[in-house]
Design a protein around this motif. Sequence first.
Motif, PDB file in Angstrom:
ATOM      1  N   GLY A   1      25.208  28.160 -37.058  1.00 21.14           N
ATOM      2  CA  GLY A   1      26.482  28.848 -37.160  1.00 21.14           C
ATOM      3  C   GLY A   1      26.304  30.347 -37.360  1.00 21.14           C
ATOM      4  N   LYS A   2      26.843  30.854 -38.428  1.00 23.39           N
ATOM      5  CA  LYS A   2      26.739  32.294 -38.726  1.00 23.39           C
ATOM      6  C   LYS A   2      25.287  32.727 -38.963  1.00 23.39           C
ATOM      7  N   ASP A   3      24.439  31.802 -39.311  1.00 21.08           N
ATOM      8  CA  ASP A   3      23.027  32.117 -39.546  1.00 21.08           C
ATOM      9  C   ASP A   3      22.151  31.857 -38.317  1.00 21.08           C
ATOM     10  N   ALA A   4      22.782  31.498 -37.214  1.00 18.69           N
ATOM     11  CA  ALA A   4      22.015  31.156 -36.009  1.00 18.69           C
ATOM     12  C   ALA A   4      21.322  32.387 -35.433  1.00 18.69           C
ATOM     13  N   GLU A   5      20.079  32.212 -35.029  1.00 18.98           N
ATOM     14  CA  GLU A   5      19.331  33.254 -34.315  1.00 18.98           C
ATOM     15  C   GLU A   5      19.038  32.712 -32.918  1.00 18.98           C
ATOM     16  N   MET A   6      19.839  33.192 -31.952  1.00 17.42           N
ATOM     17  CA  MET A   6      19.847  32.622 -30.618  1.00 17.42           C
ATOM     18  C   MET A   6      19.026  33.455 -29.631  1.00 17.42           C
ATOM     19  N   VAL A   7      18.335  32.756 -28.739  1.00 17.07           N
ATOM     20  CA  VAL A   7      17.521  33.391 -27.703  1.00 17.07           C
ATOM     21  C   VAL A   7      17.950  32.844 -26.347  1.00 17.07           C
ATOM     22  N   TYR A   8      18.266  33.750 -25.421  1.00 18.87           N
ATOM     23  CA  TYR A   8      18.631  33.364 -24.063  1.00 18.87           C
ATOM     24  C   TYR A   8      17.467  33.656 -23.133  1.00 18.87           C
ATOM     25  N   VAL A   9      17.011  32.626 -22.421  1.00 23.15           N
ATOM     26  CA  VAL A   9      15.916  32.759 -21.459  1.00 23.15           C
ATOM     27  C   VAL A   9      16.492  32.573 -20.057  1.00 23.15           C
ATOM     28  N   PRO A  10      16.715  33.641 -19.306  1.00 21.30           N
ATOM     29  CA  PRO A  10      17.290  33.507 -17.963  1.00 21.30           C
ATOM     30  C   PRO A  10      16.268  32.976 -16.977  1.00 21.30           C
ATOM     31  N   CYS A  11      16.769  32.383 -15.913  1.00 20.55           N
ATOM     32  CA  CYS A  11      15.901  31.867 -14.850  1.00 20.55           C
ATOM     33  C   CYS A  11      16.033  32.818 -13.668  1.00 20.55           C
ATOM     34  N   ALA A  12      15.139  33.803 -13.592  1.00 15.63           N
ATOM     35  CA  ALA A  12      15.280  34.855 -12.589  1.00 15.63           C
ATOM     36  C   ALA A  12      13.941  35.145 -11.936  1.00 15.63           C
ATOM     37  N   GLU A  13      13.970  35.418 -10.639  1.00 17.86           N
ATOM     38  CA  GLU A  13      12.741  35.735  -9.926  1.00 17.86           C
ATOM     39  C   GLU A  13      12.388  37.207 -10.067  1.00 17.86           C
ATOM     40  N   GLN A  14      13.400  38.053 -10.247  1.00 16.92           N
ATOM     41  CA  GLN A  14      13.147  39.482 -10.370  1.00 16.92           C
ATOM     42  C   GLN A  14      12.670  39.840 -11.777  1.00 16.92           C
ATOM     43  N   GLU A  15      11.986  40.968 -11.862  1.00 21.79           N
ATOM     44  CA  GLU A  15      11.433  41.390 -13.151  1.00 21.79           C
ATOM     45  C   GLU A  15      12.512  41.930 -14.087  1.00 21.79           C
ATOM     46  N   GLU A  16      13.466  42.643 -13.533  1.00 25.67           N
ATOM     47  CA  GLU A  16      14.526  43.215 -14.360  1.00 25.67           C
ATOM     48  C   GLU A  16      15.806  42.414 -14.167  1.00 25.67           C
ATOM     49  N   ILE A  17      16.528  42.158 -15.238  1.00 30.56           N
ATOM     50  CA  ILE A  17      17.780  41.419 -15.141  1.00 30.56           C
ATOM     51  C   ILE A  17      18.875  42.173 -15.889  1.00 30.56           C
ATOM     52  N   PRO A  18      20.136  42.041 -15.449  1.00 29.97           N
ATOM     53  CA  PRO A  18      21.240  42.701 -16.164  1.00 29.97           C
ATOM     54  C   PRO A  18      21.550  41.986 -17.471  1.00 29.97           C
ATOM     55  N   ARG A  19      22.285  42.648 -18.300  1.00 28.21           N
ATOM     56  CA  ARG A  19      22.704  42.054 -19.571  1.00 28.21           C
ATOM     57  C   ARG A  19      23.545  40.812 -19.313  1.00 28.21           C
ATOM     58  N   SER A  20      23.340  39.777 -20.093  1.00 28.45           N
ATOM     59  CA  SER A  20      24.047  38.520 -19.894  1.00 28.45           C
ATOM     60  C   SER A  20      25.335  38.464 -20.710  1.00 28.45           C
ATOM     61  N   SER A  21      26.363  37.868 -20.110  1.00 29.09           N
ATOM     62  CA  SER A  21      27.628  37.673 -20.827  1.00 29.09           C
ATOM     63  C   SER A  21      27.458  36.662 -21.959  1.00 29.09           C
TER      64      SER A  21
END
Length: 545
Positions: free
Chosen positions: A304-324
């Motif tokens: 919940g409020k103490d959650a530390e979340m990590v988003y791992v995108p699935c992308a072929e390119q090295e640079e990716i835009p900020r995720s919504s």
Amino acid sequence: MSRLLNALCLTLLILPVSAGDSVDVLGLPKERYSDWPVRTSSRGSVAIAEKLADNEVLVPLLNRDELPVALIASDEIAALLPSAKLTRPEADTSLVEWISKQLDSSKAICWISDSRDDIEVLLKIRKPLQSFVAEGGTVVLIGPHAVAAGSNYSARDDLRRWKLGAGLISDAAICSSTASDSDTFLKALTRRVGIQLGQTGLLYLRARKFAVVGDGQATFRLAKGSWLNAREQVLRPQKSRGQDPNEFIVDLTEWRRDAIERTLEPFPPAKPPTPHVKSGTLYIVGGGGMPKGLMEEIVKAAGGKDAEMVYVPCAEQEEIPRSSLIDLWKRMGVKSAVVLHTKDRVKADTDEEFYKPLKTATGIWFGGGRQWNFADSYYGTTTHRLMKEVLARGGVIGGSSAGASIQARYLARATPIQNFNIMAPGYERGGLGFIGGVAIDQHFSQRGRQKDMTKLVNRYPQMLGIGLDEATAIVVNGSEAKVVGRGRAHFYDRNVPVVEGEPDYVALPAGSKYELATRRVLHDATPPPKEEAAEESADTESVEL
């Protein structure tokens, strides 16, 4: 001394790798960093040929406005490249010194020769040429020296003797069109992709994809392993727009991975791990939107409020835009929300600053895309180990589409060229392994993938096949999978006899429960037909994560 060194290097390549008895924090066999190519792609290009039937094939590659090209070729070739900015060596110039100097100012090196002696020249500048290609440069080699572009090359077509090459094409052992003893050729190529050039035609490698340009062909071969048959493909130019890309494109990383596979223990094992999550929770979503309220449930389970979340995108390119998704998590009030992404396996294995967020993370979300990207980036790395530790600490692992399939130890539908083959050579071992003993496919009914899973479990009856419809998920605690969302979860168990004319799976809707370890339906929440139709459009959100 050089012969001794070559022999030693090749001997090391053929040593088999044993499975060992080491297990990870989840009680599953550890994935090894050495089981995956370190560099899975390149920014540059390499084109090789013994000779060309038509020099015009060089025009689209090199004749670009003001492209700085270092050209070692005849006046006839130079005349084909009026738009390029050509630099040519003076007579009697040392090619080693001249090419080394041109690497700083050129974007392409085109070297056409009829002398086999130029192999030695090429090998003297192998390191700077490797850096040149890695940084985005193009190298074109046409002539006898083209065979030395790989990691190894044959010594005058004696396929019992291989020498170290220039290494511009990683893990490739290249021989000329005149080599004929294919059995010897294959036996000498453990952990190498064998490439036999055609008499004509330009074999062009860009990033990680091969194609033949102009009339000609190239033959790709892999050695027979203890449990895998030899593999061969003749690559020819594309003939029509609607042609299957697998007929005119070869993915080098897939073949390199498949070459490594031949030195390893059989996979999947005859007795795979029992599907069981010792601690934490898996959220496995079939793509095409999220079941309503599921992300809120995931965040709550992660603290919940103490959650530390990590988003791992699935992308072929090295640079990716900020995720919504990061913004969504922040609006939900989590303690931290970060994106973790790299295409650099060395970074994923050694960069402590990169994988630092995983050391305290309570939840990870794997995005959608093409699941082989996850394997290429993280398989067997320190980052991979730390991802597993999140689950071992009681945290949450979730993902949709590609992010669903990657959670299994066996990786389904991971072909780098298209995604029609559910059993991808070289990539079946590539799952991140948060749960063993299962193969997971997604977008299941919407893309008619039932027959694909039938093929998989027919080949590997020891595996439990799981197919998830869009906007449908299973939530796994221990060995119990709870179905949520608008569609169905399909379970393929080859311990149950297949009856002709009947489905070879059970399909369970939301509210159902399935015991993965014993392969039993705990509760089938299938409603009467009228209720099922009324509920079909409910209980979903249109967000694709």
